[in-house]
Write a protein that holds these residues in place. Structure first.
Motif, short mmCIF file in Angstrom:
data_model
loop_
_atom_site.label_atom_id
_atom_site.label_comp_id
_atom_site.label_asym_id
_atom_site.label_seq_id
_atom_site.Cartn_x
_atom_site.Cartn_y
_atom_site.Cartn_z
N ALA A 1 35.56 33.05 47.91
CA ALA A 1 34.81 34.25 47.51
C ALA A 1 34.42 35.07 48.74
O ALA A 1 34.31 34.52 49.85
CB ALA A 1 33.56 33.83 46.75
N PRO A 2 34.21 36.38 48.58
CA PRO A 2 33.86 37.21 49.74
C PRO A 2 32.66 36.65 50.52
O PRO A 2 32.62 36.72 51.74
CB PRO A 2 33.54 38.56 49.11
N GLU A 3 31.69 36.09 49.78
CA GLU A 3 30.53 35.49 50.46
C GLU A 3 30.67 33.97 50.47
O GLU A 3 29.66 33.25 50.58
CB GLU A 3 29.23 35.89 49.75
N ARG B 1 37.81 37.87 58.13
CA ARG B 1 37.17 37.77 56.80
C ARG B 1 37.87 38.69 55.81
O ARG B 1 38.24 39.82 56.16
CB ARG B 1 35.70 38.22 56.89
N MET C 1 41.50 30.54 39.14
CA MET C 1 41.22 31.20 40.42
C MET C 1 41.55 32.69 40.42
O MET C 1 40.82 33.49 41.00
CB MET C 1 42.00 30.52 41.55
N THR C 2 42.66 33.07 39.82
CA THR C 2 43.08 34.48 39.91
C THR C 2 43.47 35.08 38.57
O THR C 2 43.63 36.30 38.48
CB THR C 2 44.32 34.62 40.83
N PRO D 1 45.78 39.54 41.94
CA PRO D 1 45.63 40.93 41.48
C PRO D 1 46.94 41.48 40.91
O PRO D 1 48.00 41.21 41.48
CB PRO D 1 45.24 41.68 42.76
N GLY D 2 46.83 42.21 39.85
CA GLY D 2 48.03 42.66 39.14
C GLY D 2 48.75 41.44 38.60
O GLY D 2 48.18 40.67 37.83
N ALA E 1 50.34 39.42 40.99
CA ALA E 1 50.71 38.83 42.27
C ALA E 1 50.75 37.31 42.27
O ALA E 1 51.47 36.72 43.08
CB ALA E 1 49.76 39.32 43.36
N GLN F 1 46.85 46.65 40.39
CA GLN F 1 47.98 46.92 41.28
C GLN F 1 47.81 48.25 42.00
O GLN F 1 48.14 48.40 43.17
CB GLN F 1 49.28 46.93 40.48
N SER G 1 37.71 43.58 45.50
CA SER G 1 38.87 42.90 44.91
C SER G 1 38.68 41.38 44.86
O SER G 1 39.41 40.70 44.16
CB SER G 1 40.14 43.25 45.67
N ALA H 1 46.06 45.03 34.51
CA ALA H 1 46.84 44.57 35.66
C ALA H 1 47.33 45.76 36.48
O ALA H 1 47.38 45.72 37.71
CB ALA H 1 48.03 43.73 35.19
N GLN I 1 37.50 28.58 44.18
CA GLN I 1 37.16 29.98 43.92
C GLN I 1 35.91 30.36 44.73
O GLN I 1 35.83 31.44 45.29
CB GLN I 1 36.87 30.12 42.42
N PRO J 1 38.59 39.24 51.13
CA PRO J 1 38.52 38.66 49.78
C PRO J 1 39.83 37.95 49.46
O PRO J 1 40.76 38.54 48.92
CB PRO J 1 38.30 39.89 48.88
N LEU K 1 41.21 35.87 47.43
CA LEU K 1 41.88 35.83 46.12
C LEU K 1 42.07 37.23 45.54
O LEU K 1 42.72 37.39 44.50
CB LEU K 1 41.07 34.98 45.13
N GLY K 2 41.52 38.23 46.20
CA GLY K 2 41.62 39.59 45.66
C GLY K 2 42.71 40.42 46.28
O GLY K 2 42.95 41.55 45.86
N LEU K 3 43.39 39.88 47.29
CA LEU K 3 44.46 40.64 47.94
C LEU K 3 45.80 40.03 47.59
O LEU K 3 45.97 38.80 47.64
CB LEU K 3 44.26 40.63 49.47
N ALA K 4 46.75 40.90 47.29
CA ALA K 4 48.05 40.40 46.83
C ALA K 4 48.74 39.53 47.88
O ALA K 4 49.41 38.57 47.55
CB ALA K 4 48.94 41.58 46.46
#
Lengths: 418, 299
Positions: free
Chosen positions: B134-136, B152, B241-242, B246-247, B249, A394, A247, A390, B130, B154, B156-159
């Motif tokens: 990032a994960p890394e 640790r 950045m996003t 996600p979605g 969010a 989600q 993600s 999206a 960004q 991600p 920017l990847g989690l709501a």
């Protein structure tokens, strides 16, 4: 009161010189010929520049001034302001703000049905470039969604490339201990489409080849057809096919992972092959159709025309623009264009398209016509695809359910053409 | 009685700026800002798709905004971002200003350092962060160095972390401006006031509460108003950045306006959203200004 003077010889001479200069400059402008403007997605620059160079060699009186954008929607804004390029990039279908049906519906594209090449557009894809049975776009290239496998990683895992969905899940179960089974750039929205479309192609469309037509007629819906693909998508997540960092990864991260041997598989369009090979020229990458069904016989390959070339109805250089598009359609030009764009040539799509890289399995599917038109090409408005992207994000984040997402997709589809 | 004597009428007349001096800039402002804005707002009452003809549909777009879940969630994200960035930026900015208020060599180096990010384009800041998230990226690498691998993620990847990650980026970029405004405010406070209070036995905290804070009110007004309005209009950093994910969010109203217009071709609906955002910004600014101005006193 002002006095009137007869013009002196100096004034007459001055006026004559001025008039001659004006006439001369007009003549020079004519000698310069026509300048066509063209606007396209940046990733097509190499293919376009190569074609433009060839065209200008044959037509020195026609200059083609190309500009490129990362945001193709900006082309619609140019139509709004009356500054559309002579040759705008146009998406096939109806699912984008610059899709052929959207622009043609508003009378912004030139009807190209009378062009010689219009009759040679593949019957399988003609619907994607027409509006009310008139052809508006030249579909120069075609792309497909493939599963890339890094051969070295597959060997290190000790597994064969999965050919059906059960094999894929078993592979994920086995490989996740030592590597990332499938690279996935879930932080961005576009990559969400690739496994999703491949899954739906091999489920909804494998069971009913006329699913898109049935959906348009109200006999099918996302709720009735796409449920299996969504459930399988989540099964892949639950079996650890994607890394826990997926993600937060961009699509580029995912491409680097599969190229660099950090991941075994990646699902994406064929256009990404040059990037993968750029990141690791030594990688041996094999392409196979994504195994989106437990039954190998039901696996389908998503395929469709990529953005093509139209002519603005506002253009003052329509004849020259038609000449350029006719040039692009020549088989040898078209094949060179397709190679540079890492796509399949439109000229060969019905016969024996040359597929790039290690892609024997893909070629078999193309020859056997085990393909499904890119799903969004038949969607009636530009809102559905963003809702899909999206919504899947989600779904992965646990912020929605399959039922809620399918309903939202159906509601958005029901908005119809906009 | 004040010792100031008004200048004679002749000098006053000579010093007066003729009214027509303002005519050119005012005319330009009306032509370039006011007229296009009002003319554009009219599209909110149509079904215009950005191309072709349109028809008047009254308040339908505004009714659609009210019942659109995406618009509501974007509005919620916008308010959360505006409030959080304003609050954090002011707390950090004021702390920095207090720490760097004295004129020392170190402070004269640190002040421009803290201000520097504000000189960068928001898009550039978004790209830099960004990579940090990032994960890394740098943040996770630092956590690993500190043996905090459990933290640790991600970012920017989690709501639940994406919106705060963006908020921190915005604060990082603009906290220097807040700091500078507070330093200017602090330096306008007469040191005698602090000295007198100290002689009277007031401690540092009391002097801060009873002298510094009230006299900083004009700076607070500016420092609350600007980041809050900026927060309501947040666009560049989110897009980079996003992209709102996600979605939805991290999708803000400004990003939704852009998407509705340029991705979906729903120009009229997008304009309705823009009108709502404009009204929101104006009302919020007026309320803040009225409340904060009441607290201000001359230094």
């Amino acid at each position: 009161m002002r006095e009137r003077h007869n013009p002196s010889w100096r004034q007459v001479l001055g006026a004559t010189v001025f008039a001659m200069a004006a006439i001369g400059s007009a003549g020079a402008a004519r000698a310069q010929g026509t300048t066509l403007t063209l606007m396209f997605l940046g990733s097509y620059q190499a293919a376009n520049e190569q074609a433009i160079a060839g065209f200008q060699k044959e037509n020195p009186d026609i200059a083609v001034k190309a500009s490129y954008t990362a945001e193709p929607q900006s082309i619609r804004a140019l139509f709004t302001t009356g500054n559309a390029p002579d040759i705008p990039m146009v998406y096939p279908g109806d699912g984008s703000a610059i899709a052929v049906k959207q622009l043609a519906r508003a009378g912004l594209l030139e009807d190209l049905s009378g062009e010689a090449w219009a009759k040679s557009v593949s019957p399988s894809f003609i619907q994607s470039v027409t509006f009310q049975d008139k052809v508006y776009v030249l579909p120069t290239g075609y792309s497909y969604i493939t599963m890339y496998a890094n051969d070295e990683v597959m060997k290190s895992v000790g597994a064969a490339v999965p050919r059906n969905f059960a094999d894929l899940l078993a592979f994920c179960d086995k490989a996740k201990a030592t590597t990332i089974p499938m690279a996935f750039g879930l932080k961005e929205q576009l990559p969400v489409l690739f496994p999703g479309y491949a899954l739906a192609a091999s489920t909804a469309f494998a069971d009913n080849a006329r699913f898109a037509e049935d959906q348009a007629a109200g006999k099918a819906s996302f709720s009735t057809g796409y449920r299996a693909s969504m459930e399988m998508y989540l099964q892949m997540r639950d079996h650890g096919c994607f890394s826990k960092d997926a993600s937060g990864n961009s699509n580029d991260d995912a491409l680097r992972q599969v190229a660099g041997g950090k991941a075994a598989l990646y699902v994406g369009v064929i256009n990404y092959l040059p990037l993968i090979m750029k990141y690791n020229p030594d990688a041996r990458i094999i392409q196979v159709p994504f195994p989106g069904n437990a039954d190998v016989a039901k696996v389908r390959l998503p395929l469709g025309p990529t953005p093509g070339y139209g002519i603005s109805a506002q253009s003052k250089n329509k004849a020259a623009a038609k000449k350029f598009i006719a040039y692009l359609q020549r088989p040898e030009v078209n094949r060179a264009w397709a190679t540079a764009a890492a796509q399949l040539a439109g000229a060969d799509i019905d016969a024996a398209p040359q597929t790039p890289g290690n892609s024997e399995a893909i070629r078999e599917f193309l020859v056997a016509k085990r393909t499904v038109l890119y799903l969004d090409r038949a969607w009636p408005n530009a809102r559905i695809q963003p809702v899909y992207m999206a919504g899947v994000q989600q779904l992965f984040a646990g912020q929605t359910t399959i039922d809620a997402l399918l309903k939202r997709l159906d509601d958005t589809y029901a908005l119809g053409a906009q | 009685m004040s010792g100031l004597v008004p200048p004679p009428a002749g000098i006053r007349r000579a010093l007066q700026v003729p009214w027509w001096f303002v005519a050119v800039p005012l005319g330009l402002y009306v032509a370039v800002v006011i007229y296009p804005s009002l003319a554009g707002a009219l599209y909110a009452f149509t079904d215009w798709s950005g191309i072709g003809a349109f028809r008047w549909i009254g308040l339908a777009n505004f009714r659609a905004v009210m019942i659109d879940d995406e618009a509501t969630s974007s509005l919620g994200n916008t308010v959360v971002l505006a409030l959080s960035t304003t609050l954090i930026q002011n707390l950090v900015g004021l702390s920095l200003a207090l720490a760097l208020n004295r004129r020392t060599r170190l402070n004269s180096v640190l002040r421009p350092l803290f201000l520097a990010p504000a000189l960068l384009a928001p898009v550039v800041v978004g790209v830099i962060w960004q990579y940090v998230y990032a994960p890394e990226g740098a943040l996770n690498a630092i956590l690993s160095l500190l043996h905090l691998d459990g933290l640790r993620r991600p970012w920017l990847g989690l709501a639940d972390t994406a919106i705060w990650s963006v908020a921190i980026t915005v604060v990082w970029q603009f906290v220097g401006i807040t700091m500078v405004i507070y330093i200017a405010g602090l330096q306008a406070i007469a040191p005698e006031l602090h000295e007198a209070a100290a002689i009277d036995g007031s401690g540092a905290l009391r002097r801060f509460r009873d002298i510094t804070l009230p006299l900083l009110a004009p700076a607070i007004t500016v420092n609350v108003l600007l980041p809050f309005i900026g927060g309501l209009k947040l666009f560049d950093q989110i897009l980079v950045m996003t992209a709102g994910g996600p979605g939805y969010a991290t999708q803000t109203v400004a990003l939704m306006i852009y998407r509705q217009a340029f991705t979906f071709g729903a120009f009229a609906y997008s304009t309705a959203l823009a009108v709502v955002l404009t009204v929101l910004v104006a009302v919020a600014a007026m309320i803040q200004l009225a409340v904060l101005r009441r607290r201000e006193m001359p230094a």
